[in-house]
Design a protein around this motif. Sequence first.
Motif, mmCIF file in Angstrom:
data_model
loop_
_atom_site.group_PDB
_atom_site.id
_atom_site.type_symbol
_atom_site.label_atom_id
_atom_site.label_comp_id
_atom_site.label_asym_id
_atom_site.label_seq_id
_atom_site.Cartn_x
_atom_site.Cartn_y
_atom_site.Cartn_z
ATOM 1 N N ASP A 168 3.526 3.033 -12.760
ATOM 2 C CA ASP A 168 2.376 2.669 -11.927
ATOM 3 C C ASP A 168 2.330 1.158 -11.706
ATOM 4 O O ASP A 168 1.888 0.681 -10.661
ATOM 5 C CB ASP A 168 1.061 3.091 -12.607
ATOM 6 C CG ASP A 168 1.000 4.589 -12.815
ATOM 7 O OD1 ASP A 168 1.141 5.330 -11.831
ATOM 8 O OD2 ASP A 168 0.828 5.014 -13.972
ATOM 9 N N LYS A 172 -2.197 4.434 -17.599
ATOM 10 C CA LYS A 172 -1.172 4.080 -16.617
ATOM 11 C C LYS A 172 0.161 3.819 -17.304
ATOM 12 O O LYS A 172 0.196 3.378 -18.458
ATOM 13 C CB LYS A 172 -1.600 2.829 -15.836
ATOM 14 C CG LYS A 172 -2.770 3.091 -14.923
ATOM 15 C CD LYS A 172 -2.865 2.067 -13.813
ATOM 16 C CE LYS A 172 -3.941 2.480 -12.830
ATOM 17 N NZ LYS A 172 -4.006 1.605 -11.664
ATOM 18 N N HIS A 213 -9.107 -4.533 2.530
ATOM 19 C CA HIS A 213 -8.822 -4.118 1.157
ATOM 20 C C HIS A 213 -9.703 -4.915 0.190
ATOM 21 O O HIS A 213 -10.264 -5.953 0.543
ATOM 22 C CB HIS A 213 -7.345 -4.344 0.819
ATOM 23 C CG HIS A 213 -6.413 -3.530 1.656
ATOM 24 N ND1 HIS A 213 -6.330 -2.162 1.570
ATOM 25 C CD2 HIS A 213 -5.543 -3.886 2.646
ATOM 26 C CE1 HIS A 213 -5.447 -1.712 2.438
ATOM 27 N NE2 HIS A 213 -4.953 -2.737 3.115
ATOM 28 N N THR A 257 -8.121 -0.767 -13.241
ATOM 29 C CA THR A 257 -9.042 -0.491 -12.134
ATOM 30 C C THR A 257 -8.338 -0.395 -10.781
ATOM 31 O O THR A 257 -8.741 0.377 -9.916
ATOM 32 C CB THR A 257 -10.102 -1.616 -12.042
ATOM 33 O OG1 THR A 257 -10.666 -1.798 -13.334
ATOM 34 C CG2 THR A 257 -11.200 -1.283 -11.054
ATOM 35 N N ALA A 258 -7.284 -1.204 -10.609
ATOM 36 C CA ALA A 258 -6.669 -1.340 -9.280
ATOM 37 C C ALA A 258 -5.788 -0.150 -8.903
ATOM 38 O O ALA A 258 -5.265 0.547 -9.767
ATOM 39 C CB ALA A 258 -5.842 -2.623 -9.240
ATOM 40 N N ASP A 259 -5.626 0.049 -7.590
ATOM 41 C CA ASP A 259 -4.666 1.040 -7.084
ATOM 42 C C ASP A 259 -3.267 0.450 -7.033
ATOM 43 O O ASP A 259 -2.270 1.163 -7.139
ATOM 44 C CB ASP A 259 -5.056 1.468 -5.662
ATOM 45 C CG ASP A 259 -6.462 2.034 -5.593
ATOM 46 O OD1 ASP A 259 -6.740 2.975 -6.354
ATOM 47 O OD2 ASP A 259 -7.278 1.513 -4.803
ATOM 48 N N ARG A 260 -3.202 -0.869 -6.809
ATOM 49 C CA ARG A 260 -1.905 -1.539 -6.673
ATOM 50 C C ARG A 260 -1.936 -2.873 -7.416
ATOM 51 O O ARG A 260 -2.947 -3.586 -7.379
ATOM 52 C CB ARG A 260 -1.595 -1.835 -5.204
ATOM 53 C CG ARG A 260 -1.357 -0.599 -4.341
ATOM 54 C CD ARG A 260 -0.031 0.084 -4.676
ATOM 55 N NE ARG A 260 0.239 1.214 -3.797
ATOM 56 C CZ ARG A 260 -0.151 2.470 -4.051
ATOM 57 N NH1 ARG A 260 -0.838 2.753 -5.144
ATOM 58 N NH2 ARG A 260 0.161 3.446 -3.213
ATOM 59 N N VAL A 292 0.850 -1.202 0.000
ATOM 60 C CA VAL A 292 0.000 0.000 0.000
ATOM 61 C C VAL A 292 0.888 1.255 0.000
ATOM 62 O O VAL A 292 0.604 2.231 -0.693
ATOM 63 C CB VAL A 292 -0.946 -0.002 1.227
ATOM 64 C CG1 VAL A 292 -1.625 1.351 1.404
ATOM 65 C CG2 VAL A 292 -1.993 -1.114 1.095
ATOM 66 N N ARG A 296 4.202 2.895 -4.528
ATOM 67 C CA ARG A 296 3.363 3.064 -5.720
ATOM 68 C C ARG A 296 3.334 1.797 -6.576
ATOM 69 O O ARG A 296 2.302 1.417 -7.123
ATOM 70 C CB ARG A 296 3.914 4.228 -6.533
ATOM 71 C CG ARG A 296 3.148 4.527 -7.814
ATOM 72 C CD ARG A 296 3.911 5.594 -8.579
ATOM 73 N NE ARG A 296 3.283 6.006 -9.808
ATOM 74 C CZ ARG A 296 3.879 6.848 -10.652
ATOM 75 N NH1 ARG A 296 5.072 7.317 -10.389
ATOM 76 N NH2 ARG A 296 3.273 7.204 -11.762
ATOM 77 N N MET A 318 -8.074 -0.069 -0.234
ATOM 78 C CA MET A 318 -7.331 0.027 -1.478
ATOM 79 C C MET A 318 -7.646 -1.163 -2.389
ATOM 80 O O MET A 318 -7.891 -2.255 -1.910
ATOM 81 C CB MET A 318 -5.832 0.057 -1.149
ATOM 82 C CG MET A 318 -5.000 0.609 -2.263
ATOM 83 S SD MET A 318 -3.398 1.202 -1.684
ATOM 84 C CE MET A 318 -3.553 2.952 -1.915
ATOM 85 N N LYS A 319 -7.639 -0.927 -3.703
ATOM 86 C CA LYS A 319 -7.983 -1.996 -4.645
ATOM 87 C C LYS A 319 -6.724 -2.655 -5.217
ATOM 88 O O LYS A 319 -5.872 -1.987 -5.787
ATOM 89 C CB LYS A 319 -8.828 -1.430 -5.789
ATOM 90 C CG LYS A 319 -10.249 -1.068 -5.358
ATOM 91 C CD LYS A 319 -11.084 -0.638 -6.539
ATOM 92 C CE LYS A 319 -10.894 0.833 -6.812
ATOM 93 N NZ LYS A 319 -11.870 1.354 -7.798
ATOM 94 N N PHE A 320 -6.638 -3.980 -5.079
ATOM 95 C CA PHE A 320 -5.487 -4.740 -5.568
ATOM 96 C C PHE A 320 -5.845 -5.576 -6.795
ATOM 97 O O PHE A 320 -6.937 -6.141 -6.865
ATOM 98 C CB PHE A 320 -4.997 -5.723 -4.495
ATOM 99 C CG PHE A 320 -4.197 -5.091 -3.397
ATOM 100 C CD1 PHE A 320 -2.834 -4.881 -3.535
ATOM 101 C CD2 PHE A 320 -4.812 -4.703 -2.204
ATOM 102 C CE1 PHE A 320 -2.090 -4.305 -2.519
ATOM 103 C CE2 PHE A 320 -4.081 -4.119 -1.183
ATOM 104 C CZ PHE A 320 -2.719 -3.919 -1.336
#
Lengths: 102, 130, 119
Positions: C114, C3, B32, B121-124, A93, A96, B1-3
């Motif tokens: 990213d 991204k 998450h 779509t995901a943040d990570r 998290v 980045r 958060m979205k994985f």
Amino acid sequence: MSVLHIVNRSPCESRSLELCLARAAAGDTVLLIENAVYAAMRDSIAARQIETALGRIAVCVLEPDLAARGFAAAAPLEGIARIDYAGFVELSVAHRAALSWC
Amino acid sequence: MKFAIQVNSSPYQSQASATAYQFVETALRKGHQVVRVFFYHEGIYNGLHDAASADDDWSIARCWSALAKDHDIDLVLCISAAQQRGLPVAETAGHTGKAESNVAEGFHLAGLGQWVDAIITADRVVSFGG
Amino acid sequence: MNKNVLFIMRRAPHAGNHAHETLDAVMTVAAFDQSVRVLFVDDGVFQLKKDQDPAAIGLKHVAPWFQALRIYGVHELFVEAESLSERSLGEDDLSLPVQLLQRDQIAGLLGSQDVILTS
């Protein structure tokens, strides 16, 4: 923005850790998992490389992988943080991007 | 958060899929969201129905299936990687379910577009094995 | 949403179909209008060695796969200079035009991504 480097190969088998450390930026984190946890032991083949990188880069080791290999009671190199899976999730998290050097 | 999670190794080959499972299970427990777990390369072997192992044997496929059931997460086996490795995949696989009989419960076959959709779509994005 | 997606190739050719499958993923990500870059390091630089002739080992040429990247709009190909020199290779030995990066420049590339996927 910083990168979480995930290394899973034994330092005796692969140069992944050494090459990862050479390519990591100041402020990045290197996480040793699976067979890469052997690198975290005092006097390991990678000990010097890790000691040189510490200060510039944070180095963590995944506790359950140490325990699985019989090193639950062993003290890793000074400066290496022991984390669990929740810590692994938190690291991903906090950075980045995550990069698996497998 | 979205994985979004990618698994690239077979459970018979390395620890990577077990690590991925622990990561996903923990991320969900910590609140998450896991947009999709995409099984690519040798990773597709995680989602094959293991008819040969006894019920009391530990099986990574059954762990993933249980996780999908409890948390409604999307487990996708890459259809082209599966075809390459001999999994019988009919053109109508998604409709009849017949060709997916080798696929463990909770998994389904889909293309790389589903992986790209998850990445966007995901943040990570975290990948395991290779 | 656009991204920055970086694929890192670290494996030598003719060792299973990993590279081919990775290139399928590269092209799919590119087809979805994301900013795709490919970095060749370690034994991955051998993928780009020109004059490969795999006929006698019964395998396919890999060069056409990499040449196809251009058709999919993937133009940013990076190669680490030290990975070449450690393998007695130079830029002239490669089958495609690439951008050379020094090892200490890799961190900058990684830090601007990213998503990073390795193969």
